[in-house]
Design a protein around this motif. Structure first.
Motif, mmCIF file in Angstrom:
data_model
loop_
_atom_site.group_PDB
_atom_site.id
_atom_site.type_symbol
_atom_site.label_atom_id
_atom_site.label_comp_id
_atom_site.label_asym_id
_atom_site.label_seq_id
_atom_site.Cartn_x
_atom_site.Cartn_y
_atom_site.Cartn_z
ATOM 1 N N SER A 35 0.862 -1.180 0.000
ATOM 2 C CA SER A 35 0.000 0.000 0.000
ATOM 3 C C SER A 35 0.893 1.221 0.000
ATOM 4 O O SER A 35 1.949 1.222 0.666
ATOM 5 N N ASN A 36 0.499 2.266 -0.726
ATOM 6 C CA ASN A 36 1.300 3.485 -0.677
ATOM 7 C C ASN A 36 0.984 4.267 0.594
ATOM 8 O O ASN A 36 0.084 3.932 1.363
ATOM 9 N N ARG A 37 1.711 5.340 0.804
ATOM 10 C CA ARG A 37 1.588 6.070 2.068
ATOM 11 C C ARG A 37 0.265 6.820 2.209
ATOM 12 O O ARG A 37 -0.078 7.265 3.294
ATOM 13 N N SER A 38 -0.498 6.950 1.119
ATOM 14 C CA SER A 38 -1.790 7.635 1.201
ATOM 15 C C SER A 38 -2.763 6.929 2.141
ATOM 16 O O SER A 38 -3.716 7.531 2.624
ATOM 17 N N ILE A 39 -2.492 5.645 2.406
ATOM 18 C CA ILE A 39 -3.367 4.913 3.309
ATOM 19 C C ILE A 39 -3.376 5.530 4.701
ATOM 20 O O ILE A 39 -4.372 5.488 5.418
ATOM 21 N N GLY A 40 -2.239 6.142 5.081
ATOM 22 C CA GLY A 40 -2.160 6.775 6.400
ATOM 23 C C GLY A 40 -3.079 7.975 6.506
ATOM 24 O O GLY A 40 -3.764 8.164 7.519
ATOM 25 N N THR A 41 -3.122 8.779 5.435
ATOM 26 C CA THR A 41 -3.983 9.954 5.427
ATOM 27 C C THR A 41 -5.455 9.555 5.390
ATOM 28 O O THR A 41 -6.300 10.158 6.050
ATOM 29 N N LEU A 42 -5.750 8.494 4.653
ATOM 30 C CA LEU A 42 -7.129 8.097 4.439
ATOM 31 C C LEU A 42 -7.708 7.309 5.619
ATOM 32 O O LEU A 42 -8.805 7.612 6.100
ATOM 33 N N LEU A 43 -6.964 6.317 6.100
ATOM 34 C CA LEU A 43 -7.498 5.426 7.133
ATOM 35 C C LEU A 43 -6.744 5.471 8.458
ATOM 36 O O LEU A 43 -7.218 4.914 9.451
ATOM 37 N N GLY A 44 -5.593 6.100 8.451
ATOM 38 C CA GLY A 44 -4.845 6.197 9.707
ATOM 39 C C GLY A 44 -3.938 5.009 9.983
ATOM 40 O O GLY A 44 -3.356 4.909 11.071
ATOM 41 N N TYR A 45 -3.799 4.094 9.041
ATOM 42 C CA TYR A 45 -2.900 2.943 9.182
ATOM 43 C C TYR A 45 -1.643 3.169 8.344
ATOM 44 O O TYR A 45 -1.696 3.810 7.286
ATOM 45 N N THR A 46 -0.536 2.597 8.775
ATOM 46 C CA THR A 46 0.662 2.598 7.937
ATOM 47 C C THR A 46 0.557 1.445 6.961
ATOM 48 O O THR A 46 -0.163 0.461 7.209
ATOM 49 N N PRO A 47 1.267 1.498 5.836
ATOM 50 C CA PRO A 47 1.237 0.378 4.892
ATOM 51 C C PRO A 47 1.651 -0.936 5.550
ATOM 52 O O PRO A 47 1.052 -1.982 5.268
ATOM 53 N N GLN A 48 2.633 -0.892 6.451
ATOM 54 C CA GLN A 48 3.102 -2.117 7.084
ATOM 55 C C GLN A 48 2.036 -2.705 8.017
ATOM 56 O O GLN A 48 1.889 -3.929 8.121
ATOM 57 N N GLU A 49 1.284 -1.833 8.679
ATOM 58 C CA GLU A 49 0.220 -2.332 9.565
ATOM 59 C C GLU A 49 -0.826 -3.111 8.776
ATOM 60 O O GLU A 49 -1.340 -4.128 9.257
ATOM 61 N N LEU A 50 -1.141 -2.674 7.586
ATOM 62 C CA LEU A 50 -2.104 -3.404 6.768
ATOM 63 C C LEU A 50 -1.528 -4.732 6.286
ATOM 64 O O LEU A 50 -2.240 -5.740 6.227
ATOM 65 N N ILE A 51 -0.242 -4.725 5.946
ATOM 66 C CA ILE A 51 0.402 -5.980 5.541
ATOM 67 C C ILE A 51 0.404 -6.967 6.699
ATOM 68 O O ILE A 51 0.120 -8.160 6.543
#
Length: 365
Positions: A35-51
């Motif tokens: 996931s790119n870093r935009s996930i942090g702005t949108l959902l508040g998660y880091t890409p690594q947290e989603l992985i």
């Protein structure tokens, strides 16, 4: 720095600047691999947290009401041809518990040796503001429908009753002082104006109304009787002779809407009566192929067709300059008929009257 390294760095920078979330999903592990870093702005998660969520990703962030649909959508991507995109809308929970609406656009990224989809790549765009606007519009539409109901029932009845009362009092005009007769005349004019405004309000609201209620058999004789009660004053003043002949006794529609339609059509027939002869109106029904036709024919001033046909059905336009009118009733009827797969047509000639015919699809046709 090698070209490949520069290209890789460029792609990482571009992915970080894209406002939507770019992701790669693994269909075998049911988890996000990137996931790119935009996930942090949108959902508040880091890409690594989603992985790190692995196959618990859906159960953690996807709204429970959208889980089944999103899973089915991802499964359907296995049938997607290379280079073809698919789109789906769903809700996610952000880390703070707020709900975010997303629209995903997805393509096959990599296939397994057996040809099945191994990974797909997608971009998820935030459409929360759009969905909130749609919900406000739906709420406004529900309020409009409620207003239409109030106007067509709670307001029209007392106005009609007041009009009837003033008509009854005016019949005793010879027994009243002149000033009282004048007051009654003024009251009748006000009632007629109020009735016209209410009819216009109902018409415009109906033309923009939302989903209709389920249709049911509507007895034409009963609906016509209700219309004639509402138009008692107008028919009495005009000394109108109204005949009915219902070869088809029922039509599958909505009683309230059909009543409004017939009231507008009969009122128009009275309004555009000829000064040279007594008003005669025929309300009939018949079956033609797979349609039920309801006609209102009169012997009034008629129409110059096809010159006036466009004016007849256009919003806020009228074929006749006098008498006055709002110019919305027939426009609304045409809109409603088109919505249900029906039609309205007009026939007539100058000085020879006019006939308006509603064609309703028959059930099962």
């Amino acid at each position: 720095m090698s070209i490949d390294a520069e290209s890789s760095d460029f792609l990482r920078r571009m992915a970080g600047l894209v406002p939507g979330v770019i992701y790669i999903f693994n269909h075998k592990t049911k988890s996000n691999e990137y996931s790119n870093r935009s996930i942090g702005t949108l959902l508040g998660y880091t890409p690594q947290e989603l992985i790190d969520l692995g196959d618990a990703l859906f159960g953690t962030i996807v709204h429970e009401d959208d889980l089944e649909g999103l899973a089915a959508y991802f499964d359907s991507l296995g049938e997607l041809a290379d280079g073809v995109s698919a789109t789906h809308e769903y809700r996610d929970y952000a880390r703070d518990g707020s709900i975010v609406w997303l629209r995903s656009i997805d393509k096959v990224y990599e296939r397994d040796t057996d040809g099945s989809v191994l990974r797909h790549i997608g971009i998820a765009i935030d459409i929360t503001a759009q969905k909130q606007t749609e919900e406000r519009l739906r709420a406004t539409r529900r309020e409009l429908e409620q207003l239409t109901y109030i106007a067509s029932h709670d307001l029209k009845v007392p106005v009609s009753n007041m009009s009837t009362l003033t008509h009854m009092l005016s019949e005793a005009g010879e027994l009243l002082p002149p000033e009282h007769s004048e007051t009654l005349g003024w009251m009748r004019d006000v009632c007629n104006q109020a009735q016209e405004k209410l009819d216009a309000l109902v018409c415009v609201a109906q033309a923009n109304a939302g989903e209709m209620a389920p249709f049911e058999p509507v007895n034409l004789a009963a609906v016509t009787e209700n219309v004639l009660v509402s138009l008692h004053c107008q028919t009495t003043d005009a000394r109108a002779v109204i005949r009915t002949d219902f070869k088809v006794p029922e039509v599958t529609f909505l009683a309230r809407e059909l009543e409004n339609m017939l009231q507008a059509m009969i009122a128009n027939a009275i309004r555009y009566r000829s000064p040279d002869r007594r008003v005669r109106i025929e309300v009939t029904s018949r079956s033609v192929e797979n349609m039920t036709e309801i006609s209102v024919a009169d012997n009034g001033t008629g129409l110059d067709l096809p010159r006036d046909e466009g004016k007849v059905f256009d919003l806020f336009r009228r074929a006749h300059a006098v008498p006055g009118g709002a110019g919305v009733a027939l426009y609304t009827i045409r809109c409603l008929m088109h919505r249900i797969g029906g039609t309205i047509r007009v026939e007539g000639s100058p000085g020879e009257g006019a006939a308006f015919t509603l064609s309703f699809p028959q059930p099962g046709a």
